[in-house]
Enzyme design. Sequence first.
Site, PDB file in Angstrom:
ATOM      1  N   ASP A  61      -1.284  43.806  17.111  1.00  0.00           N
ATOM      2  CA  ASP A  61      -1.267  45.266  16.947  1.00  0.00           C
ATOM      3  C   ASP A  61      -0.221  45.889  17.853  1.00  0.00           C
ATOM      4  OD1 ASP A  61      -1.952  47.870  16.361  1.00  0.00           O
ATOM      5  OD2 ASP A  61      -3.917  47.793  17.283  1.00  0.00           O
ATOM      6  N   GLU A  70       1.130  55.627  19.031  1.00  0.00           N
ATOM      7  CA  GLU A  70       0.117  55.554  17.965  1.00  0.00           C
ATOM      8  C   GLU A  70      -1.278  55.371  18.538  1.00  0.00           C
ATOM      9  OE1 GLU A  70      -2.642  54.017  15.010  1.00  0.00           O
ATOM     10  OE2 GLU A  70      -1.977  52.929  16.777  1.00  0.00           O
ATOM     11  N   GLU A  71      -1.376  54.626  19.624  1.00  0.00           N
ATOM     12  CA  GLU A  71      -2.700  54.262  20.141  1.00  0.00           C
ATOM     13  C   GLU A  71      -3.433  55.430  20.810  1.00  0.00           C
ATOM     14  OE1 GLU A  71      -4.206  51.685  19.426  1.00  0.00           O
ATOM     15  OE2 GLU A  71      -2.795  50.056  19.051  1.00  0.00           O
TER      16      GLU A  71
HETATM   17 ZN    ZN Z   1      -2.052  49.605  15.665  1.00  0.00          ZN
END
Ligand code: ZN
Length: 410
Positions: A133, A164-165
């Site tokens: 990820d 994004e996280e």
């Molecule tokens: Zn991700």
Amino acid sequence: MLKCGLSLLLAASALANLPQSQSTLNDPSSNYGSLLTLSESAQLLHLHRKLVEIESITGNEHNVAEWLASYLRNNSFTVELQEVSPKRHNVLAYGKKRDTTVLVTSHIDTVPPFWPYYHNETTHAIGGRGSVDAKGSVAPQIMAVQSLREKFFDDLSLLFVVGEETGGDGMRAFSAWEERPKSYEVVIFGEPTEGKLVCGHKGMLGFTIRIQGKAAHSGYPWLGVSANDVLLDALGALHHLRESGLPWSEKYGNTTMNFGRVQGGVAANVVAETAEARIAMRLAAGTPELVRDLILDSLSGVKERSEKLGATLEVQWGSEGYGPVDIDCDLEGFETITVNYGTDLPNLKVDQGVRRYLYGPGSIQVAHSDHEALTRRELERAVLDYRRMIVEATRMDKYQSRRQEERMGM
Ligand SMILES: [Zn+2]
Ligand SMILES: *[C@@H]1O[C@H](CO)[C@@H](O)[C@H](O)[C@H]1NC(C)=O
Ligand SMILES: *[C@@H]1O[C@H](CO)[C@@H](O)[C@H](O)[C@H]1NC(C)=O
Ligand SMILES: *[C@@H]1O[C@H](CO)[C@@H](O)[C@H](O)[C@H]1NC(C)=O
């Protein structure tokens, strides 16, 4: 218009040139050590390794963006860096044309803590923070786009975003960018999906409940107002709502509500002056507005009671939230799933009718863990699958008929 028609023809011929790798892919008993050529496989592993080795926990994406920009330039991409905040950049890459039909995108930040890269040559397991990820998507995406644009058509862009996280500030900045390229027709997002196409994911809504009471000696509780008591009352009401009153759907199941962090008071012998609970919801149906109303309704009795006692109860919404996200998953030859995690999809503003796909190697089950890893074969398969997705998505009848309608001014 002409250019689009041309790229379709080229895309169709790209497909015709792929059967060799596909026959390997379709044969699970195949003994092939590698799904790619040796040099492609080596390049893929090298790229993936470099990306994982550079620590890029959200907020610290500077080095990985610099490295990636350099790598892409060296591989004859045109590269632009978009500053999201000081020392944090999105990386946009394309060939000769800036406005392209297809966008392939993922994120370069990771969750903490950093875990070093490893490659077990015996098991072919490859691990480390971000190995799945989402650098497990980033490396195959680059390989797929690179080979297609070298051999077939140069109508593809890559976008790698920061943040994004922790809420998607990178993708939101890209959406708001004044110089952003014109809308794409097809967007392919990379997140761990176990090599399947995702047909949708749940929505999100987060909030904090804050109670202000009045401290007192625990021997004389009537002299104070316990914020903890009020919070218990509030959580009871929300628990009741969770068990019976939240929207659900066949596609996504139940809306869930996680009492993730609860704290209040200072000591056993003191009536708690303050208390708070942080709560994250995954919406299976409905809109954030609707669910906000349900929550406020269910807390209205508690609020009234607590105000009579002299305490205050306040609900603070984390962000605007979003409802369930439906995603296109109509490509031939892929298994499909729905997932319960959030992605950058709602953060990329696209025109009506733009088709969005979500696919990536590796499992979300290990993604944020200390044993984040995938296999070499999964990475290799992702290169073939991304290629196949791009080609399929640009040659679909739907796409062609839509182009035709546009051409005829419908
Ligand atoms: Zn991700
Ligand atoms: C790109 O090429 C330059 C010049 O050869 C080299 O110094 C640099 O390390 C390369 N970048 C990457 C990421 O390999
Ligand atoms: C590779 O994995 C195998 C099986 O889990 C393990 O026994 C072996 O020690 C690992 N090798 C290395 C170099 O870590
Ligand atoms: C949804 O909630 C209902 C009622 O609490 C429960 O019976 C059902 O099993 C849940 N469904 C899923 C898919 O979890």
